[in-house]
Design a protein around this motif. Structure first.
Motif, mmCIF file in Angstrom:
data_model
loop_
_atom_site.group_PDB
_atom_site.id
_atom_site.type_symbol
_atom_site.label_atom_id
_atom_site.label_comp_id
_atom_site.label_asym_id
_atom_site.label_seq_id
_atom_site.Cartn_x
_atom_site.Cartn_y
_atom_site.Cartn_z
ATOM 1 N N ILE A 17 -28.452 33.245 33.758
ATOM 2 C CA ILE A 17 -28.174 33.547 32.417
ATOM 3 C C ILE A 17 -28.332 34.983 32.045
ATOM 4 C CG2 ILE A 17 -29.222 32.926 30.204
ATOM 5 C CD1 ILE A 17 -29.997 30.485 30.821
ATOM 6 N N LEU A 18 -29.389 35.549 32.735
ATOM 7 C CA LEU A 18 -29.158 37.207 32.281
ATOM 8 C C LEU A 18 -28.203 37.812 33.234
ATOM 9 C CD1 LEU A 18 -33.136 37.613 32.743
ATOM 10 C CD2 LEU A 18 -31.853 37.507 30.604
ATOM 11 N N PHE A 19 -27.833 37.376 34.084
ATOM 12 C CA PHE A 19 -26.937 38.015 35.079
ATOM 13 C C PHE A 19 -25.191 37.772 34.597
ATOM 14 C CE2 PHE A 19 -23.960 38.129 38.857
ATOM 15 C CZ PHE A 19 -24.404 39.455 39.323
ATOM 16 N N ARG A 20 -25.208 36.591 33.955
ATOM 17 C CA ARG A 20 -23.641 36.178 33.475
ATOM 18 C C ARG A 20 -23.540 36.809 32.102
ATOM 19 N NH1 ARG A 20 -23.040 29.849 34.523
ATOM 20 N NH2 ARG A 20 -22.658 29.687 36.722
ATOM 21 N N ASN A 21 -24.348 36.705 31.287
ATOM 22 C CA ASN A 21 -24.148 36.804 29.691
ATOM 23 C C ASN A 21 -24.428 38.332 29.306
ATOM 24 O OD1 ASN A 21 -23.646 34.114 29.016
ATOM 25 N ND2 ASN A 21 -25.562 33.731 29.456
ATOM 26 N N ILE A 22 -24.415 38.603 28.356
ATOM 27 C CA ILE A 22 -24.711 40.088 27.438
ATOM 28 C C ILE A 22 -25.998 40.208 27.394
ATOM 29 C CG2 ILE A 22 -24.179 41.347 25.525
ATOM 30 C CD1 ILE A 22 -21.555 40.181 25.150
#
Length: 325
Positions: free
Chosen positions: A171-176
């Motif tokens: 989630i931290l890697f994909r999103n802003i």
């Protein structure tokens, strides 16, 4: 018949054993060299793994990521040595079969543990890229707080409400992701309204001078007040100021102090922060103003009252004729 069959059987076994013995003796030097190659690669893998681990622990913040990467490198060196040793003794088909089997097993594991694998890869990538570190203040996916732990699969964040949030690394890697600690500064925006009778330019000057006297405000040349809109009861302004973040003066305390300073400065300058006011005006676009309507109504009532008074003072005609008779 049975003795003849037993003799053939033992003869076949002896031939196979003799063939194997001859083949083993023939390949004995190659086997010894292959064992030596495996031992050398094992020593090299251990040395490379230790050096890589020390370097990665200094480079990366996560000890787990550093240990994992060093272990992967160590295993790769060991497998290379094993394949070279097998190829040296003529077992090329075995090497090919092992590589194919490893690929199939890896593919099956990847599909079976897709979510876990994705989080693991994202954790390794973030450990190398370093979008944030332990102690940074970040915001992502409606989670806002301080990073406490960075693992291979997830990141632990402590919110400002005292709760611990576990965020999967994917989630931290994909999103802003917003890191408030990287630049070390943050802008505060405070809305304020003044009455229509006051001058916005004068109010802006008073607010800027008062705020720049506060010690926690930085970049004082950029402290500014801008007009935002015309409200129902006030001219709406936006106050911008900069602070160190995170700093000795917290965000909430800085905003509170700035708000109190603005209120005091406007009061001392006799500039009104108005309450909600509602004015009824029917004079727009051919309509009639409210005071005019009230004036007309008052005139009509006054005329009606005068007429009634006149009628009450006029004598009845019948009474007058009776008196005359």
């Amino acid at each position: 018949m049975e003795l003849i069959e037993l003799e053939k059987f033992w003869q076949l076994i002896n031939e196979k054993l003799q063939l194997w013995l001859e083949t083993g003796v023939k390949h004995l030097p190659n086997i010894v060299v292959a064992i030596l190659i495996a031992i050398v690669f094992a020593i090299i893998a251990r040395i490379v793994g230790q050096v890589t681990q020390n370097v990665l622990r200094k480079t990366l913040d996560s000890r787990q990521i550093a240990d994992l990467l060093s272990s992967i490198i160590k295993v790769c060196v060991l497998l290379t040595g094993m394949f070279v040793a097998l190829d040296f003794i003529g077992l090329k088909g075995t090497v090919t079969s092992l590589l194919a089997g490893a690929g199939i097993i890896g593919l099956a594991i990847g599909f079976a543990f897709q979510d876990m694998t994705e989080n693991l890869i994202a954790g390794i990538a973030m450990g190398i890229r370093k979008p944030f570190q332990i102690g940074d203040i970040i915001e992502a996916e409606k989670v806002f707080g301080t990073v406490k732990t960075i693992n291979l699969r997830n990141t632990l964040v402590e919110t400002f409400f005292g709760q611990l949030k576990i965020i999967p690394n994917k989630i931290l890697f994909r999103n802003i992701l917003t890191n408030y600690t990287t630049n070390g500064i943050r802008r505060i925006e405070i809305p304020v309204g003044i009455s229509y009778a006051d001058d916005p330019e004068v109010a802006a000057k008073v607010i800027v001078e008062a705020l720049n006297d506060c010690d926690f405000i930085i970049k004082k040349e950029e402290t500014a007040v801008y007009g935002e809109s015309f409200g129902d009861s006030s001219v709406n302004l936006l106050v911008w100021l900069w602070i160190d973040y995170p700093g000795e003066t917290g965000f909430m305390q800085a905003r509170h102090t700035a708000l109190a300073t603005i209120k005091t400065a406007l009061e001392q300058a006799n500039i009104l922060i108005p309450f909600p006011i509602r004015t009824l005006d029917f004079g727009a676009k051919g309509g009639e103003k409210l005071n005019t309507m009230w004036q007309k109504k008052a005139n009509i009532e006054r005329q009606k009252k005068g007429t009634e008074d006149t009628e009450s003072n006029t004598p009845d005609e019948k009474n007058v004729e009776g008196k005359k008779a």
